[in-house]
Design an enzyme around this catalytic site. Structure first.
Site, mmCIF file in Angstrom:
data_model
loop_
_atom_site.group_PDB
_atom_site.id
_atom_site.type_symbol
_atom_site.label_atom_id
_atom_site.label_comp_id
_atom_site.label_asym_id
_atom_site.label_seq_id
_atom_site.Cartn_x
_atom_site.Cartn_y
_atom_site.Cartn_z
ATOM 1 C CB CYS A 200 -0.929 -0.006 1.206
ATOM 2 S SG CYS A 200 -2.225 -1.242 1.086
ATOM 3 C CB CYS A 354 11.725 5.571 -7.778
ATOM 4 S SG CYS A 354 12.577 4.532 -6.590
#
Ligand SMILES: [Zn+2]
Length: 396
Positions: A200, A354
């Site tokens: 998540c 990232c």
């Protein structure tokens, strides 16, 4: 299937005070619960693994329902990014251990409940001992090693494992309880390859989703404890919030299951991080592990300040790029890289980043296979940049 029941007779000698009768009156007037059922809840004990997204509704409703003893296992601290879904914790709790915040909230709802907290990471060394004194274990974890560990410990102890998992808009729930039904390994014999299923934290989750899945788990726990209704044993419930659809799948016990099958080969807890191919959340970044070239945020900042013309490639998703970006960076999401890497200059010195350095390491490894040689992975990703270079940058 008829409801398997937990060891009976537990409500013998349990009494409810006048105040408790008032508190639980909406339960007491239902024939399916009644005095007997409420006393069973009071005599019962439930262990929640995780005081986060699923643990929040679980804790709140099981405490309110009068489950006599609630155990909580967690070692995390409340973070701003938890508050969108972890309704056990409030804004003033940010920075506090989740267990402290959870205990305060649960006792405020129902001081009749005994809340026991275990500020520790669940491991093969402590799971059996922790589970031993609880009637039901509820899995509110978000990672595969812990999920297999919870499953195996429950099977070895013959305790019901009320399972739930969430991702983005999708949820799942079941009750694993051999020999009444299958275990998690019957459903998923092998963990997914490490890094293949995003968490998540990587893929996001609709804030209300754990509320719904956690409430399904709480419902199942209460049904098992009072011995009523049809439990989710042998059934996997899937919930699609976007389509607003529930689907149900039959899951049978696998006679060849290495844990709950007819000839089990797993007879004690194993090393679950090794089994799942990860070494937990402190896993070294793949870049360091496989010797990919790296650059720190401080080095990158210094080189940019000197006016060096570095190409900064952001391989996150567009939604993440919108939240924060390093000035001058170019967005090309990791998933699109195989189709679009030709757009990049293979000779130019390129820093790939990232969020935290995992996806960019994959991108660097992929681009090297395509003949790129002048690449560096930004260690710690944009989170490290926000922590150590630009503290005004929002983090997510
Ligand atoms: Zn099994």
């Amino acid at each position: 299937m008829p409801a398997p029941s937990l060891p009976g007779g537990r409500a013998d000698g349990v009494t409810l005070s006048q105040q408790e009768v008032a508190r639980y009156s909406r339960h007491l007037i239902m024939p399916e619960v009644g005095m007997e059922g409420q006393k069973r809840l009071k005599a019962a004990s439930v262990l929640l693994i995780g005081a986060g997204g699923l643990g929040s509704p679980l804790g709140l409703y099981l405490a309110a329902a009068g489950v006599g003893r609630l155990g909580l296992v967690d070692f995390d601290v409340v973070d701003f990014s938890n508050l969108q879904r972890q309704v056990l914790h409030g804004t003033p709790d940010v920075g506090r251990p989740k267990l402290q915040s959870a205990r305060d909230r649960l006792l405020a709802i129902n001081p009749e409940v005994k809340v026991e907290t275990y500020e520790t990471r669940l491991t093969s060394a402590n799971a059996l001992q922790l589970f031993e004194s609880y009637d039901i274990i509820i899995d509110g974890t978000d990672n595969f090693p812990t999920r297999y560990l919870v499953n195996d410990a429950c099977v070895l102890l013959r305790k019901p494992n009320v399972y739930g998992s969430i991702f983005r808009f999708d949820g799942q729930a079941s009750v694993f309880w051999p020999p009444h039904g299958p275990c998690y390994r019957c459903l998923y014999p092998e963990p997914p390859p490490p890094g293949e299923v995003p968490s998540c934290a990587e893929g996001g989750v609709l804030g209300v989703l754990p509320g719904l899945v956690g409430c399904i788990q709480a419902t199942e726990a209460i049904k098992l404890l009072i011995g009523t209704g049809e439990p989710l044993v042998g059934r996997l419930l899937h919930y699609d919030a976007l389509a607003m659809k529930f689907r149900e799948f039959r899951v049978r016990r696998n006679p060849k299951c290495p844990l709950c099958g007819d000839h089990p080969t797993i007879t004690k807890l194993i090393d679950y991080e090794q089994f799942c191919g990860v070494r937990g959340q402190e896993a070294p970044a793949p870049a360091a592990a496989s010797g990919l070239p790296e650059i720190t945020v401080e080095e990158l900042k210094a080189r940019l300040d000197r006016g060096e013309k570095l190409f900064i490639l952001d391989v996150r998703n567009p939604e993440e790029h919108q939240i924060c970006r390093i000035a001058g960076s170019t967005l090309l999401p990791l998933a699109e890289l195989p189709q679009r890497f030709h757009e990049l200059d293979a000779e130019r010195e390129t820093v790939v980043h990232c969020k935290s350095g995992m996806r960019s390491a994959k991108a660097v490894a992929f681009l090297r296979q395509q003949g790129f040689r002048n690449l560096k992975n930004l260690k710690g990703g944009i989170l490290a940049w926000a922590d150590r270079v630009d503290r005004s940058m929002p983090k997510y």
